[in-house]
Design a protein around this motif. Structure first.
Motif, short mmCIF file in Angstrom:
data_model
loop_
_atom_site.label_atom_id
_atom_site.label_comp_id
_atom_site.label_asym_id
_atom_site.label_seq_id
_atom_site.Cartn_x
_atom_site.Cartn_y
_atom_site.Cartn_z
N SER A 77 0.64 -1.21 0.09
CA SER A 77 0.03 0.08 -0.06
C SER A 77 0.81 1.40 0.04
O SER A 77 0.33 2.40 -0.27
N GLY A 78 2.15 1.01 0.04
CA GLY A 78 2.92 2.25 0.24
C GLY A 78 4.54 1.83 -0.41
O GLY A 78 4.72 1.13 -0.75
N PRO A 79 5.20 3.10 -0.03
CA PRO A 79 6.58 2.71 -0.45
C PRO A 79 7.30 1.49 0.00
O PRO A 79 6.98 0.96 1.10
N MET A 80 8.22 0.97 -0.97
CA MET A 80 8.85 -0.23 -0.54
C MET A 80 10.46 -0.16 -0.74
O MET A 80 11.02 0.75 -1.44
N PRO A 81 11.25 -0.71 0.07
CA PRO A 81 12.86 -0.55 -0.16
C PRO A 81 13.45 -0.90 -1.48
O PRO A 81 14.48 -0.19 -1.82
N TRP A 82 12.77 -1.51 -2.45
CA TRP A 82 13.30 -1.85 -3.76
C TRP A 82 12.55 -0.68 -4.63
O TRP A 82 12.98 -0.87 -6.04
N ASP A 83 11.69 0.08 -4.31
CA ASP A 83 11.22 1.15 -5.28
C ASP A 83 12.14 1.71 -6.35
O ASP A 83 11.85 1.98 -7.51
N ASP A 84 13.64 2.22 -5.76
CA ASP A 84 14.40 2.69 -6.71
C ASP A 84 15.70 1.69 -7.52
O ASP A 84 16.30 2.05 -8.03
N VAL A 85 15.08 0.44 -7.38
CA VAL A 85 15.65 -0.89 -7.86
C VAL A 85 15.22 -1.30 -9.04
O VAL A 85 14.09 -1.63 -9.23
N TYR A 86 16.19 -1.41 -10.09
CA TYR A 86 15.70 -1.92 -11.34
C TYR A 86 16.12 -3.67 -11.68
O TYR A 86 14.99 -4.12 -11.77
N ALA A 87 17.22 -3.78 -11.53
CA ALA A 87 17.65 -4.92 -11.63
C ALA A 87 18.70 -5.59 -10.66
O ALA A 87 19.50 -4.56 -10.20
N ILE A 88 18.57 -6.90 -10.35
CA ILE A 88 19.78 -7.23 -9.06
C ILE A 88 20.17 -8.62 -10.05
O ILE A 88 19.30 -9.65 -9.99
N ALA A 89 21.48 -9.07 -10.13
CA ALA A 89 21.93 -10.44 -10.19
C ALA A 89 22.25 -10.82 -9.16
O ALA A 89 22.60 -10.49 -7.97
N THR A 90 21.75 -12.27 -9.25
CA THR A 90 21.55 -12.89 -7.85
C THR A 90 22.27 -14.18 -7.97
O THR A 90 21.60 -15.51 -7.97
N PRO A 91 23.57 -14.58 -7.90
CA PRO A 91 24.38 -15.71 -8.15
C PRO A 91 24.02 -16.70 -6.70
O PRO A 91 23.96 -16.05 -5.81
N GLY A 92 23.73 -17.93 -7.12
CA GLY A 92 23.65 -18.69 -6.06
C GLY A 92 22.35 -18.93 -5.84
O GLY A 92 22.02 -19.74 -4.94
N LYS A 93 21.46 -18.27 -6.54
CA LYS A 93 19.94 -18.49 -6.02
C LYS A 93 19.28 -19.27 -7.24
O LYS A 93 19.72 -20.01 -7.90
N ALA A 94 17.72 -19.36 -6.76
CA ALA A 94 16.99 -20.33 -7.71
C ALA A 94 16.71 -19.69 -8.90
O ALA A 94 16.15 -20.02 -9.83
N PHE A 95 17.13 -18.12 -9.22
CA PHE A 95 16.91 -17.24 -10.44
C PHE A 95 18.29 -16.63 -10.59
O PHE A 95 19.05 -16.51 -9.53
N ASN A 96 18.52 -16.10 -11.57
CA ASN A 96 19.67 -15.39 -12.19
C ASN A 96 19.60 -13.95 -11.85
O ASN A 96 20.51 -13.39 -11.44
N MET A 97 18.48 -13.55 -12.11
CA MET A 97 18.15 -12.07 -12.23
C MET A 97 16.65 -11.84 -11.31
O MET A 97 15.85 -12.54 -11.66
N LEU A 98 16.69 -10.57 -10.73
CA LEU A 98 15.47 -10.20 -10.23
C LEU A 98 15.25 -8.61 -10.71
O LEU A 98 16.07 -7.87 -10.81
N PHE A 99 13.96 -8.67 -11.38
CA PHE A 99 13.59 -7.18 -11.88
C PHE A 99 12.39 -6.57 -11.30
O PHE A 99 11.58 -7.30 -10.86
N ASN A 100 12.66 -5.33 -11.16
CA ASN A 100 11.49 -4.51 -10.67
C ASN A 100 11.00 -3.42 -11.82
O ASN A 100 11.45 -2.42 -11.83
N HIS A 101 10.04 -4.07 -12.82
CA HIS A 101 9.67 -3.29 -13.84
C HIS A 101 8.96 -2.15 -13.43
O HIS A 101 8.59 -1.24 -14.34
N ALA A 102 8.34 -2.26 -12.17
CA ALA A 102 7.60 -0.79 -11.80
C ALA A 102 8.43 0.30 -11.38
O ALA A 102 7.87 1.35 -11.10
N ASN A 103 9.70 0.30 -11.55
CA ASN A 103 10.55 1.20 -10.85
C ASN A 103 10.41 2.61 -11.64
O ASN A 103 10.54 3.64 -11.16
N VAL A 104 10.16 2.29 -13.18
CA VAL A 104 9.84 3.59 -13.76
C VAL A 104 8.64 4.56 -13.57
O VAL A 104 8.67 5.51 -13.77
N LEU A 105 7.74 3.91 -12.49
CA LEU A 105 6.77 4.75 -11.92
C LEU A 105 6.92 5.22 -10.77
O LEU A 105 6.09 5.84 -10.16
#
Length: 406
Positions: free
Chosen positions: A248-276
């Motif tokens: 319902s409000g701001p989140m810590p990842w709002d200004d993050v677009y992409a994060i590479a995540t070695p060693g996780k179940a996925f390679n990359m994390l994207f926040n496509h809503a950050n342009v808003l």
């Protein structure tokens, strides 16, 4: 990502009445050993991540080599005055193509190797499977704000084809599977299956805007070298997870677009809503996306959707702990053949792919460095060629095609 104002894709977006916005903040963060670094200059990451002294030194050495190669890619990618788009594509593909990305980087500390592997798998391949130029191109976007890949479409990427389809109306036929395209002296015959029934359609021109392996399968009578080139374009897998959030409000990842995540179940994390997340009130809700490509994607393909969803959410919450309380929906999607990648020797296939094939015209992201701008440009080139060979149609309008340079 979408192109800037000078890109063909941006012009197409404008014609469709849609809007893109520049991606704010840092375009590539890293999550390593429990710490996320997603701000500041990428050159400072080796000093800010929790790495051992040996890993830190390895990261600095590899980063310097990569920065040098990325700068070279930026120069190779810039089209020269008076140069044809096809010549520019060929030069870009040939950049550092005689060695793999892994060979170029050399021996690295295992922690550093995992970082570069995660980012390379963004293009569905492993470092030893792509050229050094291809690997450099993945990082050029991070360092050069002047390259075209710097914007996102408001409303999501799928909005563009949906809008184009709406504008074209009844001229678009969906649910029609093409079984073969057969060149003929005055055009081509297309065999399609619609609602279980097979029918033949004649056309003066056919634009094959399909993946290379599909074009190889359905287009008959291709020259041997072109058929061989299409068959040799490699594609890797993607397994994606789309995560709808209901904050319902701001989140810590709002200004993050992409994060590479070695060693996780996925390679990359994207926040496509950050342009808003610019100035003004912060709208509720959001959208995150994770994916595994390359070898990780192949392992994920062996799992059920439920298992993938569980693994994605588990690791996502270790990177963004606050996400646990706001997830509303997760959709898993699989692509065994997701996008093409540039393997050593790829540039030698280019003449066979760029040659004239008569009334069959090729288009797609596989014709250059694989991204949407290449798909748009080659599609417009094909349309321009076809239109040039057709009799004028009264009332026909095409503002975008006037802007395509051969």
């Amino acid at each position: 990502m979408f192109g800037g104002p000078d890109s063909h894709l941006a012009r197409l977006v404008d014609e469709a009445g849609l809007e893109t916005k520049s991606i704010p903040g840092n375009r590539m963060g890293l999550a390593v050993n429990g710490k996320v670094v997603a701000s500041g200059a990428p050159e400072t990451y080796p000093l800010r991540l929790p790495l051992s002294p040996a890993a830190r030194l390895s990261f600095i050495k590899s980063g310097l080599k990569l920065r040098w190669a990325a700068q070279g890619f930026q120069r190779a990618a810039r089209r020269q005055i008076g140069e044809s788009a096809s010549a520019a594509r060929a030069r870009e593909l040939a950049y550092r193509e005689n060695e793999t990305f892994a060979d170029y980087l050399g021996v690295m500390h295992p922690e550093v190797e995992a970082i570069f592997r995660a980012i390379a798998e963004r293009i569905t391949a492993e470092p030893h499977e792509i050229t050094a130029g291809c690997g450099a191109g993945l990082f050029a976007v991070v360092w050069d704000s002047n390259l075209t890949l710097a914007r996102n479409l408001i409303g999501g990427s799928a909005l563009l084809p949906l809008t184009l389809a709406r504008h074209l109306g009844s001229r678009i036929v969906t649910g029609a599977a093409v079984e073969e395209v057969v060149p003929e002296p005055t055009g081509a015959r297309i065999r399609v299956r619609v609602a279980g029934r097979v029918r033949d359609v004649s056309a003066k021109y056919v634009i094959a805007a399909t993946p290379a392996y599909v074009t190889h399968r359905i287009v008959r009578g291709l020259p041997a070298d072109t058929a061989d080139a299409l068959a040799r374009i490699p594609y890797g897998p993607f397994v994606c997870g789309a995560v709808l959030t209901g904050e319902s409000g701001p989140m810590p990842w709002d200004d993050v677009y992409a994060i590479a995540t070695p060693g996780k179940a996925f390679n990359m994390l994207f926040n496509h809503a950050n342009v808003l997340r610019g100035s003004g009130p912060r709208e509720p809700g959001g959208s995150l996306m994770v994916y595994g490509g390359g070898d990780l994607g192949r392992r994920l393909l062996q799992m059920t959707d439920g298992q993938i969803q569980e693994a994605f959410l588990r690791d996502l919450s270790t990177i963004l702990p606050e996400v646990k309380d706001v997830v509303r929906e997760v959709i898993v999607h699989r692509w065994e053949h997701a996008i093409p990648y540039i393997a050593p020797g790829r540039h030698r296939l280019q003449p066979a792919l760029e040659r004239s094939l008569g009334n069959v015209l090729l288009a797609g992201d596989y014709l250059g460095f694989p991204e949407m701008e290449v798909a748009a440009v080659t599609g417009l080139e094909a349309a321009r060629t076809a239109r040039g060979g057709l009799a004028p149609v009264e009332g026909a309008q095409s503002r975008v095609l006037e802007r395509v340079q051969p």
